[in-house]
Design a protein around this motif. Sequence first.
Motif, PDB file in Angstrom:
ATOM      1  N   SER A 174       0.979  -1.414   0.057  1.00  0.00           N
ATOM      2  CA  SER A 174      -0.019  -0.653  -0.186  1.00  0.00           C
ATOM      3  C   SER A 174       0.904   1.383   0.031  1.00  0.00           C
ATOM      4  O   SER A 174       1.979   0.947  -0.441  1.00  0.00           O
ATOM      5  CB  SER A 174      -1.020  -0.278   1.177  1.00  0.00           C
ATOM      6  OG  SER A 174      -0.350   0.050   2.416  1.00  0.00           O
ATOM      7  N   HIS A 175       0.201   2.310   1.019  1.00  0.00           N
ATOM      8  CA  HIS A 175       0.898   3.886   1.259  1.00  0.00           C
ATOM      9  C   HIS A 175       0.860   4.101  -0.517  1.00  0.00           C
ATOM     10  O   HIS A 175       2.254   4.898  -0.693  1.00  0.00           O
ATOM     11  CB  HIS A 175       2.893   3.331   1.003  1.00  0.00           C
ATOM     12  CG  HIS A 175       2.891   3.416   2.595  1.00  0.00           C
ATOM     13  ND1 HIS A 175       3.887   3.617   3.534  1.00  0.00           N
ATOM     14  CD2 HIS A 175       3.107   2.083   3.545  1.00  0.00           C
ATOM     15  CE1 HIS A 175       3.553   3.139   4.569  1.00  0.00           C
ATOM     16  NE2 HIS A 175       2.855   1.976   4.290  1.00  0.00           N
ATOM     17  N   GLN A 176       0.796   3.785  -1.435  1.00  0.00           N
ATOM     18  CA  GLN A 176       0.492   4.662  -2.368  1.00  0.00           C
ATOM     19  C   GLN A 176      -0.516   5.807  -3.210  1.00  0.00           C
ATOM     20  O   GLN A 176      -0.623   6.466  -4.053  1.00  0.00           O
ATOM     21  CB  GLN A 176      -1.038   3.887  -4.150  1.00  0.00           C
ATOM     22  CG  GLN A 176       0.625   2.014  -3.770  1.00  0.00           C
ATOM     23  CD  GLN A 176      -0.204   0.846  -4.865  1.00  0.00           C
ATOM     24  OE1 GLN A 176       0.006   1.877  -5.650  1.00  0.00           O
ATOM     25  NE2 GLN A 176       0.726   0.209  -5.287  1.00  0.00           N
ATOM     26  N   VAL A 177      -1.151   6.170  -2.080  1.00  0.00           N
ATOM     27  CA  VAL A 177      -2.129   7.385  -2.182  1.00  0.00           C
ATOM     28  C   VAL A 177      -2.025   8.743  -1.423  1.00  0.00           C
ATOM     29  O   VAL A 177      -2.474   9.366  -1.319  1.00  0.00           O
ATOM     30  CB  VAL A 177      -3.438   7.437  -2.375  1.00  0.00           C
ATOM     31  CG1 VAL A 177      -3.725   6.500  -3.125  1.00  0.00           C
ATOM     32  CG2 VAL A 177      -4.402   6.124  -0.927  1.00  0.00           C
ATOM     33  N   GLY A 178      -0.771   8.250  -0.601  1.00  0.00           N
ATOM     34  CA  GLY A 178      -0.437   9.713   0.431  1.00  0.00           C
ATOM     35  C   GLY A 178      -0.973   9.623   1.137  1.00  0.00           C
ATOM     36  O   GLY A 178      -0.787  10.634   2.298  1.00  0.00           O
ATOM     37  N   LEU A 179      -1.926   8.726   1.922  1.00  0.00           N
ATOM     38  CA  LEU A 179      -2.257   8.775   2.810  1.00  0.00           C
ATOM     39  C   LEU A 179      -2.015   7.315   4.052  1.00  0.00           C
ATOM     40  O   LEU A 179      -2.725   7.159   4.986  1.00  0.00           O
ATOM     41  CB  LEU A 179      -4.046   7.998   3.042  1.00  0.00           C
ATOM     42  CG  LEU A 179      -4.688   9.385   2.225  1.00  0.00           C
ATOM     43  CD1 LEU A 179      -5.815   9.028   0.574  1.00  0.00           C
ATOM     44  CD2 LEU A 179      -4.927  10.635   2.433  1.00  0.00           C
ATOM     45  N   ASP A 180      -1.163   6.941   4.045  1.00  0.00           N
ATOM     46  CA  ASP A 180      -0.785   5.526   5.167  1.00  0.00           C
ATOM     47  C   ASP A 180       0.589   6.438   5.493  1.00  0.00           C
ATOM     48  O   ASP A 180       2.055   6.709   5.010  1.00  0.00           O
ATOM     49  CB  ASP A 180      -0.230   4.360   4.001  1.00  0.00           C
ATOM     50  CG  ASP A 180      -1.178   4.000   3.215  1.00  0.00           C
ATOM     51  OD1 ASP A 180      -2.254   2.882   4.160  1.00  0.00           O
ATOM     52  OD2 ASP A 180      -2.009   3.707   2.515  1.00  0.00           O
ATOM     53  N   VAL A 181       1.439   6.228   6.645  1.00  0.00           N
ATOM     54  CA  VAL A 181       2.485   6.171   7.154  1.00  0.00           C
ATOM     55  C   VAL A 181       2.979   5.307   8.195  1.00  0.00           C
ATOM     56  O   VAL A 181       1.800   4.785   9.196  1.00  0.00           O
ATOM     57  CB  VAL A 181       2.609   7.878   7.847  1.00  0.00           C
ATOM     58  CG1 VAL A 181       1.488   7.900   8.900  1.00  0.00           C
ATOM     59  CG2 VAL A 181       3.521   8.149   8.731  1.00  0.00           C
ATOM     60  N   ASP A 182       4.502   4.967   8.414  1.00  0.00           N
ATOM     61  CA  ASP A 182       3.987   4.324   8.720  1.00  0.00           C
ATOM     62  C   ASP A 182       5.267   4.991  10.342  1.00  0.00           C
ATOM     63  O   ASP A 182       5.761   5.626  10.356  1.00  0.00           O
ATOM     64  CB  ASP A 182       5.660   3.849   8.943  1.00  0.00           C
ATOM     65  CG  ASP A 182       5.118   2.269   7.409  1.00  0.00           C
ATOM     66  OD1 ASP A 182       3.592   1.982   7.950  1.00  0.00           O
ATOM     67  OD2 ASP A 182       5.883   1.399   7.226  1.00  0.00           O
ATOM     68  N   ILE A 183       4.638   4.503  12.132  1.00  0.00           N
ATOM     69  CA  ILE A 183       5.124   5.523  13.365  1.00  0.00           C
ATOM     70  C   ILE A 183       6.338   4.210  13.380  1.00  0.00           C
ATOM     71  O   ILE A 183       5.654   3.060  14.092  1.00  0.00           O
ATOM     72  CB  ILE A 183       4.177   6.012  13.830  1.00  0.00           C
ATOM     73  CG1 ILE A 183       3.253   6.678  12.776  1.00  0.00           C
ATOM     74  CG2 ILE A 183       4.660   6.487  15.312  1.00  0.00           C
ATOM     75  CD1 ILE A 183       3.769   7.285  12.585  1.00  0.00           C
ATOM     76  N   TRP A 184       7.540   4.817  13.761  1.00  0.00           N
ATOM     77  CA  TRP A 184       7.717   3.763  15.106  1.00  0.00           C
ATOM     78  C   TRP A 184       6.678   3.302  15.984  1.00  0.00           C
ATOM     79  O   TRP A 184       7.211   5.011  16.727  1.00  0.00           O
ATOM     80  CB  TRP A 184       9.525   4.417  15.380  1.00  0.00           C
ATOM     81  CG  TRP A 184      10.621   3.517  14.377  1.00  0.00           C
ATOM     82  CD1 TRP A 184      10.255   4.034  12.115  1.00  0.00           C
ATOM     83  CD2 TRP A 184      11.765   3.159  13.826  1.00  0.00           C
ATOM     84  NE1 TRP A 184      11.221   3.951  11.866  1.00  0.00           N
ATOM     85  CE2 TRP A 184      11.641   3.629  12.545  1.00  0.00           C
ATOM     86  CE3 TRP A 184      12.491   3.038  14.715  1.00  0.00           C
ATOM     87  CZ2 TRP A 184      12.970   2.946  12.032  1.00  0.00           C
ATOM     88  CZ3 TRP A 184      14.568   3.022  14.411  1.00  0.00           C
ATOM     89  CH2 TRP A 184      13.750   2.375  13.186  1.00  0.00           C
TER      90      TRP A 184
END
Length: 410
Positions: A174-184
């Motif tokens: 995913s992460h394809q439309v600028g609405l996903d983010v991974d947080i440590w």
Amino acid sequence: MRRAGGRLIAALLTTLLATGAAARDGRGENTPRLTAETAAAGAVLADARRRKRAGTRAKVPPGKPRRKAREAAAPAGSAPAKARFGAVHGPTAPPTRAIGGYSRGCLAGAAQLAADGPHHSAMRLSRNRRWGHPETIAFVEDLAAAAAGGGLNGILVGDMSQPRGGPMPFGHASHQVGLDVDIWFAARPEAPLSPEARETMDFVTMLNAAGTAADPERFTPHIAALVREAASDPRVERVFVHPHIKKAMCDMSWPRRGFLRHIRPWYGHDSHFHVRLKCPAGSPACEPQSPPPKGTGCGTQLDYWYTPAPWTPDPKAKPKSPLTVERMPPACRELLAAPSHVSVPTPAPPGTTAPPAPEPMSAAPPGPATDGAALANRTPSATDGAAAAPDQAAAPVPTGQPTPVPPSPQ
Ligand SMILES: [Zn+2]
């Protein structure tokens, strides 16, 4: 015929060797393609043997030289989209629009998260993946401020999206439309991060050494409160965490538990959590994901993850063919051809010009059935399943065995 068969055998061996080399050097992102090629070469070889036994020759399209037959079979312009999107270093001009689905889409007019803010630091800058919808950037900054207010020294931000979104050469579905983010999960350290530390700092799992549960020494109430903060945000659709982290969140006592509905169990995600925002206003072509199933997702809804089913590979599962530009929304094809709004040099990782190590791309295990409901149905869920897989899945292991720590979680 014998010479043709010899060529086929040589091609098959070459492909097999290439596949082995790809696996050995860790460039696992190539494996699915090579595996498909291997299968195709094997099928051609088997077909040649069958025809030899039957005394027939393979059909060749009229007017085409025989050696062109295999090339002619490949669809025109079927280059994997991940290579095309991964090669573009700058965004297009505003306005920002999220186009398509989380796992098949792109992003116009992307904004870039600052490498450092008052309460956040972005990691792995060389990947050039700190682009997103401005609403994602605002969410990250707000979450970072909340973390600071909650007794942490801020947050570490992992991958967001590429300058134009789209599929990535390695690491995420995913992460394809600028609405996903991974947080440590691990909070930002007190000391400033050097460029090298941003590239090489190890991920910290929140699970115990056996991988059988969240480790309360690591997954502290402060970090749990941070995950709750993210899941309670009205902009957020889902927060993906490892099933053991979800279980730990379920087992904690909270004054209100409605936010737990938005915390969804998924493979990996033991050293970072993945936040997915809803489609924002002004992006009519953004394809929303259906809301999470009703309920907290705790108790029996979580039981599925404690059965062998989600950890057992489906022997009938076929490797997915890579997403091609032609199979993406037409607006994404146009986006690829548009000029860059700003020029962004891609920093090389310190001390090397090689790309960062990718996650292994083992065939994804079967997705969980509809997210707590109809668990007997093994079809990947339209809600949280393979179609919406937040990241590449971790290698499956039998239940009762330590859950693997992904070597390079995204
Ligand atoms: Zn992610």
